[in-house]
Design an enzyme around this catalytic site. Structure first.
Site, PDB file in Angstrom:
ATOM      1  N   GLN A 212       0.913  -3.888  13.796  1.00 30.11           N
ATOM      2  CA  GLN A 212       0.665  -2.536  13.504  1.00 30.11           C
ATOM      3  C   GLN A 212      -0.092  -2.203  15.008  1.00 30.11           C
ATOM      4  O   GLN A 212      -0.207  -2.940  15.848  1.00 30.11           O
ATOM      5  CB  GLN A 212      -0.641  -2.659  12.396  1.00 30.11           C
ATOM      6  CG  GLN A 212      -0.033  -1.988  11.205  1.00 30.11           C
ATOM      7  CD  GLN A 212      -1.138  -2.028   9.950  1.00 30.11           C
ATOM      8  OE1 GLN A 212      -2.160  -2.478  10.151  1.00 30.11           O
ATOM      9  NE2 GLN A 212      -0.610  -1.052   9.015  1.00 30.11           N
TER      10      GLN A 212
ATOM     11  N   ASP B 142       3.377   5.048   7.249  1.00 35.93           N
ATOM     12  CA  ASP B 142       4.630   4.263   6.498  1.00 35.93           C
ATOM     13  C   ASP B 142       5.919   5.454   6.409  1.00 35.93           C
ATOM     14  O   ASP B 142       7.090   5.097   6.724  1.00 35.93           O
ATOM     15  CB  ASP B 142       4.414   3.522   5.055  1.00 35.93           C
ATOM     16  CG  ASP B 142       3.250   2.698   5.475  1.00 35.93           C
ATOM     17  OD1 ASP B 142       2.981   2.333   6.624  1.00 35.93           O
ATOM     18  OD2 ASP B 142       2.956   2.089   4.490  1.00 35.93           O
TER      19      ASP B 142
ATOM     20  N   TYR C  47       0.932  10.623   0.941  1.00 32.68           N
ATOM     21  CA  TYR C  47       1.072   9.743   1.856  1.00 32.68           C
ATOM     22  C   TYR C  47       1.048  10.012   3.183  1.00 32.68           C
ATOM     23  O   TYR C  47      -0.039  11.144   3.640  1.00 32.68           O
ATOM     24  CB  TYR C  47       1.913   8.737   1.459  1.00 32.68           C
ATOM     25  CG  TYR C  47       1.679   7.141   1.549  1.00 32.68           C
ATOM     26  CD1 TYR C  47       0.278   6.622   1.319  1.00 32.68           C
ATOM     27  CD2 TYR C  47       2.335   6.426   2.082  1.00 32.68           C
ATOM     28  CE1 TYR C  47      -0.201   5.586   1.549  1.00 32.68           C
ATOM     29  CE2 TYR C  47       2.008   4.992   2.154  1.00 32.68           C
ATOM     30  CZ  TYR C  47       0.856   4.604   1.915  1.00 32.68           C
ATOM     31  OH  TYR C  47       0.619   3.241   1.988  1.00 32.68           O
TER      32      TYR C  47
ATOM     33  N   GLU D  71      -8.663   7.587   0.660  1.00 33.36           N
ATOM     34  CA  GLU D  71      -7.740   6.984   1.617  1.00 33.36           C
ATOM     35  C   GLU D  71      -6.922   8.483   2.503  1.00 33.36           C
ATOM     36  O   GLU D  71      -6.739   8.386   3.659  1.00 33.36           O
ATOM     37  CB  GLU D  71      -6.476   6.635   1.057  1.00 33.36           C
ATOM     38  CG  GLU D  71      -5.318   5.859   1.741  1.00 33.36           C
ATOM     39  CD  GLU D  71      -4.544   4.957   0.969  1.00 33.36           C
ATOM     40  OE1 GLU D  71      -4.132   5.469  -0.329  1.00 33.36           O
ATOM     41  OE2 GLU D  71      -3.496   4.353   1.513  1.00 33.36           O
TER      42      GLU D  71
HETATM   43  C1  2M8 Z   1      -0.453   1.573   4.222  1.00 34.86           C
HETATM   44  O1  2M8 Z   1       0.361   0.386   4.469  1.00 34.86           O
HETATM   45  C2  2M8 Z   1       0.786  -0.536   3.698  1.00 34.86           C
HETATM   46  C3  2M8 Z   1       2.087  -1.480   4.087  1.00 34.86           C
HETATM   47  O2  2M8 Z   1       1.417  -1.975   5.629  1.00 34.86           O
HETATM   48  C4  2M8 Z   1       1.192  -0.186   2.253  1.00 34.86           C
HETATM   49  O3  2M8 Z   1       1.610   0.858   2.122  1.00 34.86           O
HETATM   50  O4  2M8 Z   1       1.099  -1.139   1.197  1.00 34.86           O
HETATM   51  C5  2M8 Z   1      -0.424   2.210   5.611  1.00 34.86           C
HETATM   52  O5  2M8 Z   1      -1.327   3.441   5.402  1.00 34.86           O
HETATM   53  C6  2M8 Z   1      -1.059   1.433   6.567  1.00 34.86           C
HETATM   54  O6  2M8 Z   1      -1.270   2.360   7.812  1.00 34.86           O
HETATM   55  C7  2M8 Z   1      -2.593   0.813   6.175  1.00 34.86           C
HETATM   56  O7  2M8 Z   1      -2.683  -0.160   7.391  1.00 34.86           O
HETATM   57  C8  2M8 Z   1      -2.260   0.039   5.015  1.00 34.86           C
HETATM   58  C9  2M8 Z   1      -3.583  -0.387   4.522  1.00 34.86           C
HETATM   59  O8  2M8 Z   1      -4.583   0.462   4.477  1.00 34.86           O
HETATM   60  O9  2M8 Z   1      -1.714   1.007   3.980  1.00 34.86           O
END
Ligand code: 2M8
Length: 441
Positions: free
Chosen positions: A116, A178, A366, A410
């Protein structure tokens, strides 16, 4: 400390107390999960942002957060995007990644096999600058410097394919954004119909309308399966990956992190030269290859198709963060950001991930519209660095206003400020602490 939010002192004290409570709820003894249910493991850039918040209120936790993440570092320097807890309802979990079979991956803790954005050197330097106890600060820098240096060496060695000095991401998850519309083009070219059977865990813990689609998830899983089958060997992935993008946000964060690693090197008497050289090369690449004069923003470059991705997202303005554009260009970008992207919130403004007028904008889905705290924090730092203090103060007011009104979410709907996604979200709390305690621009 000066009052800066326009709210009474005790209202701000309440926000600080609440932000600390959110971090406490997510602290699992050695590291912090992003949120109670949806994200039960440690994520890489979340850990960096969380450490920046702890730097103000709990230096030991800030250190421990970074230390825990680097326990998952691979022998080649890769810092994985997830360091897995022993358990947790999440897909893809460690049994799907099977990263420990790759050369140089740790057996414990188990990890993912992608990266990341590298915010970690920036977090460590910010912590060092806030430390009250000089001796301990120095010991921590000595401890993490070799880890950070290996991490940046991995990125500049394995992810930079061309002379242009720009690092590539090989998976949408590597951007941290994502399902951003940025990836629709490159992902759309991936072959379909090969996805192994799997069950999503995110839909058990979140409103499906706020998450990526099934088609998007299939592509995410396809890419993981491909990298796994290639043994996570960067040379083989570089050849084979159908998704390869030089991303503006990732490279902007990398330039700042290289500069911050150079500063860390100077603090401990090491040679800052190599890190400064990396920062210069990547900054030049952003400037020469990613700037788009017609649109007046920086664009991601699709390496496989060899063309720019003409999509305006909040991340297009990220080169303000490491100070890449000239001051004249930065001023034009800041005005453009306010006019074209910003939405009004509580006497200030904030920046949605995708413009409200763009086709495909979705207010609560998202990375396709909602306001995210971390990207706004990066833009805020950029505005401050150029001395655009009125804009920075307005952005700060908008961000604080969002949390005051809707809590620690979030992400937030830019049309009405309502909170969505996971509740009690760690980086929102951590970066709010930084905004409140770092003082007025
Ligand atoms: C989100 O990503 C993860 C995969 O890595 C997911 O959707 O399961 C994204 O918003 C990413 O930027 C973030 O680091 C993660 C955990 O907050 O969630």
């Amino acid at each position: 400390m000066r009052e800066t939010t326009g709210a009474p002192d005790d209202a701000r004290t309440d926000l600080v107390t609440e932000a600390r409570a959110v971090l406490d709820e997510n602290w699992l003894g050695r590291w912090t999960r992003p949120s109670p249910r949806l994200y039960p493991h440690q994520w890489s850039w979340d850990a960096g942002f969380v450490a920046m918040g702890y730097a103000w209120v709990d230096e030991r936790r800030a250190e421990e957060e970074v230390r825990s993440l680097f326990r998952g570092q691979w022998a080649d320097g890769l810092v994985p995007h997830i360091v897995f807890a022993e358990e947790g309802d999440y897909f893809p979990g460690p049994d799907f990644w099977r990263a420990e079979r790759a050369a140089g991956a740790p057996v414990r803790p188990r990890t993912s096999g992608i990266v990341q954005p590298p915010v970690h050197a920036t977090a460590v330097l910010r912590l060092a600058r806030r430390r009250r106890h000089g001796g301990r600060a120095r010991a921590f820098l000595d401890e993490v410097f070799p880890r950070l240096a290996a991490w940046h060496a991995y990125l500049h060695r394995e992810r930079v394919r061309h002379e242009d000095g720009l690092a590539e991401i090989w998976h949408p998850w590597e951007s941290g954004m994502d399902n951003s519309p940025l990836w629709d083009g490159p992902l759309g070219r991936l072959p379909t119909g090969r996805t192994p059977a799997y069950e999503r865990a995110d839909l058990r813990h979140a409103d499906p309308s706020e998450r990526p689609t099934q088609a998007e998830y299939d592509r995410y899983v396809d890419l993981v399966a491909l990298f796994r089958d290639l043994g996570y060997d960067p040379a083989r992935i570089r050849e084979a990956t159908p998704f390869a993008v030089q991303d503006v946000l990732f490279n902007s964060i990398l330039v700042q992190a290289d500069l911050d690693l150079a500063a860390i090197a100077r603090e401990i008497g090491a040679d800052p030269g190599p890190f400064e050289a990396w920062a210069r090369t990547t900054a030049r690449g952003i400037e020469r290859k990613l700037w788009n004069e017609g649109l007046g923003i920086y664009l991601d470059h699709d390496v496989r198709a060899d063309h720019p991705i003409p999509v305006r997202t909040a991340a297009a303005y990220a080169p303000l963060f490491p100070g890449v554009p000239s001051s004249a260009r930065a001023r034009a970008m800041a005005e453009d950001l306010v006019l074209r992207m910003a939405v009004e919130v509580d006497g200030g403004w904030a920046v949605p991930s995708f413009g409200l007028d763009e086709p495909g904008f979705l207010p609560t889905n998202y990375w396709r519209g909602p306001i995210w705290f971390n990207v706004n924090w990066l833009l805020y730092q950029g505005l401050r660095r150029y001395g655009f203090d009125t804009h920075a103060a307005d952005l700060r007011r908008g961000l604080v206003g969002l949390v005051r009104r809707s809590g620690f979410h979030e992400h937030y709907d830019p049309t009405d400020g309502a909170g969505h996604g996971a509740r009690r979200f760690a980086w929102t709390a951590a970066l709010l602490l930084d905004l409140l305690l770092d003082g007025e621009p």
